[in-house]
Design an enzyme around this catalytic site. Structure first.
Site, short mmCIF file in Angstrom:
data_model
loop_
_atom_site.label_atom_id
_atom_site.label_comp_id
_atom_site.label_asym_id
_atom_site.label_seq_id
_atom_site.Cartn_x
_atom_site.Cartn_y
_atom_site.Cartn_z
N THR A 72 15.64 5.93 -34.36
CA THR A 72 15.95 6.13 -32.94
C THR A 72 14.77 5.71 -32.08
OG1 THR A 72 17.54 7.92 -33.34
CG2 THR A 72 16.49 7.86 -31.19
N ASN A 86 27.46 2.21 -39.24
CA ASN A 86 27.25 3.52 -39.86
C ASN A 86 28.53 4.32 -40.05
OD1 ASN A 86 27.17 3.67 -36.93
ND2 ASN A 86 26.66 5.83 -37.16
N GLN A 122 21.45 1.07 -41.95
CA GLN A 122 22.42 1.26 -43.03
C GLN A 122 22.42 0.10 -44.02
OE1 GLN A 122 24.18 4.00 -43.54
NE2 GLN A 122 23.85 5.07 -41.62
N SER A 142 15.03 2.94 -41.36
CA SER A 142 14.78 4.37 -41.49
C SER A 142 14.64 4.74 -42.95
CB SER A 142 15.94 5.16 -40.86
OG SER A 142 15.78 6.56 -41.04
N HIS A 161 15.16 7.82 -44.48
CA HIS A 161 16.07 8.79 -45.11
C HIS A 161 17.44 8.23 -45.44
CE1 HIS A 161 18.81 10.33 -41.81
NE2 HIS A 161 17.91 9.71 -41.07
N THR A 186 -0.64 10.11 -34.52
CA THR A 186 -1.18 10.24 -35.88
C THR A 186 -0.06 10.09 -36.90
OG1 THR A 186 -2.88 11.76 -35.10
CG2 THR A 186 -2.41 11.75 -37.47
N CYS A 194 25.42 11.89 -35.84
CA CYS A 194 24.73 12.05 -34.55
C CYS A 194 25.69 12.48 -33.45
CB CYS A 194 24.04 10.75 -34.16
SG CYS A 194 22.81 10.22 -35.36
#
Length: 370
Positions: free
Chosen positions: A70, A147, A175, A192, A194, A230, A313
């Site tokens: 995102t 997705n 995806q 991404s 995950h 960080t 989402c």
């Protein structure tokens, strides 16, 4: 619980857990510190970066870790318009909310936003795309693998159209990473961790040299001089381990997916219709509808199976899926649809068991409704 919601998130790979563990417990240092520990953490992140870059396969350019896709998508879109005098964005009606909501925000800033429609198969019409992309277009944004329905858009062709008009191309490859090859052509690629058996809370934006968007976050420029904040060594290392594994297992994972896809389609039978193209599609995403089905009730009746009705989402909105509506489905048809996602750690036996349970529950609904 049988887990069939791989588009929402994937199980963490044991290899990623093992890689992350030392950086969670004892090796807690700040990777931007000049100390020896800091340099060691920075070196581990550099290795992880190379693994993610190899999984993307774009070659050259630079990759910056982010908090997730995102952020990467927001940065790519907003940052491109910050640096460009052009005031037009071309995207697709079936994009993720991270793109469509950002596009809506840009429209409020005076940017012209074109949302290209799709056909019943979920694919964009390249002739319509060519007509929409012009010399005022700063960015073309498209998702590689959808997705919700798994349809694969013609990214290489869209990138060619963008380049012909001097525009940049953004590919949402969230995806697709590790599942299908990312075509050549995009200038910006968002991914991404995950979704490929890595940890939540970390993503990345790959940028072709000379196409870097203006920074979205300011404060220190720790990441490539473009993104401040960080970094978490544990998250980055976990992403790297998952990306390395996805690269090594791509063929084996792909064959496993094809076997699962065939087993699932056979288990459901002819009463269930596929949403979107059967051919231009990633087969680890099975989006089906059955006439008269109350999918929300099915979700409640089959609580021992983790599946979904659409994008995680947007699961709390109560609205029919914008992706399914874009295919031309009615609200009733959209609400009669379910999405099953499966992959590396799904066994064929448990998938068939789940499909048979879902089919039996749907049959029971139909009998009581008759």
């Amino acid at each position: 619980m049988i887990y069939l919601d791989y588009q929402a998130t994937t199980p963490l790979a044991p290899e990623a857990v093992a890689a992350m563990t030392p950086w969670i417990a004892d090796r807690f240092t700040n990777p931007h510190s000049p100390s020896r520990w800091g340099r060691e953490a920075d070196a581990a992140i550099a290795i992880a970066r190379r693994h993610v870059e190899r999984a993307i396969g774009a070659g050259g350019g630079k990759l910056a870790f982010t908090s997730g896709a995102t952020e990467a998508l927001n940065w790519a879109i907003k940052g491109t318009f910050e640096r460009s005098p052009r005031r037009k964005l071309v995207t697709i009606a079936t994009e993720h909310a991270a793109v469509l909501d950002t596009a809506e925000w840009l429209a409020g800033q005076g940017v012209e936003v074109i949302r290209l429609p799709v056909g019943r198969d979920g694919l964009v019409d390249l002739a319509q795309a060519e007509a929409a992309i012009d010399d005022n277009t700063a960015l073309v944004a498209a998702m590689l693998v959808n997705n919700e329905i798994g349809v694969i858009q013609p990214i290489a062709e869209l990138a060619r159209l963008a380049k012909a008009n001097g525009a940049l191309m953004l590919c949402d490859a969230v995806q697709g990473l590790g599942r299908v090859a990312i075509p050549p052509g995009p200038d910006l690629i968002a991914v991404s961790a995950h979704k490929i058996h890595g940890p939540k809370g970390v993503g990345a934006l790959w940028m072709r040299d000379g196409c870097e968007p203006t920074p979205l976050l300011h404060g220190g420029g720790q990441e490539q001089g473009l993104r401040s904040g960080t970094l978490s060594p544990a998250l980055c290392v976990g992403f790297g381990a998952a990306a390395k594994l996805a690269t090594e297992r791509r063929e084996a994972d792909a064959q496993h997916i094809e076997n699962l896809w065939t087993a699932a389609r056979n288990a459901f039978g002819p009463d269930w219709q596929l949403n979107g193209s059967a051919d231009a599609r990633y087969h680890g995403n099975l989006n089906l509808r059955r006439d008269g089905l109350d999918a929300a009730r099915l979700l409640s009746d089959c609580r021992d199976i983790a599946f979904s009705l659409g994008s995680a989402c947007a699961s709390g909105s109560g609205r029919p899926s914008h992706v399914l509506r874009a295919l031309g489905l009615s609200d009733r048809q959209a609400r009669s649809s379910i999405r099953l996602g499966f992959g590396r750690y799904t066994s064929e036996a448990e998938l068939v068991t789940a499909c048979e349970h879902l089919r039996a529950s749907a049959d029971a609904q139909a009998r009581f409704a008759a």
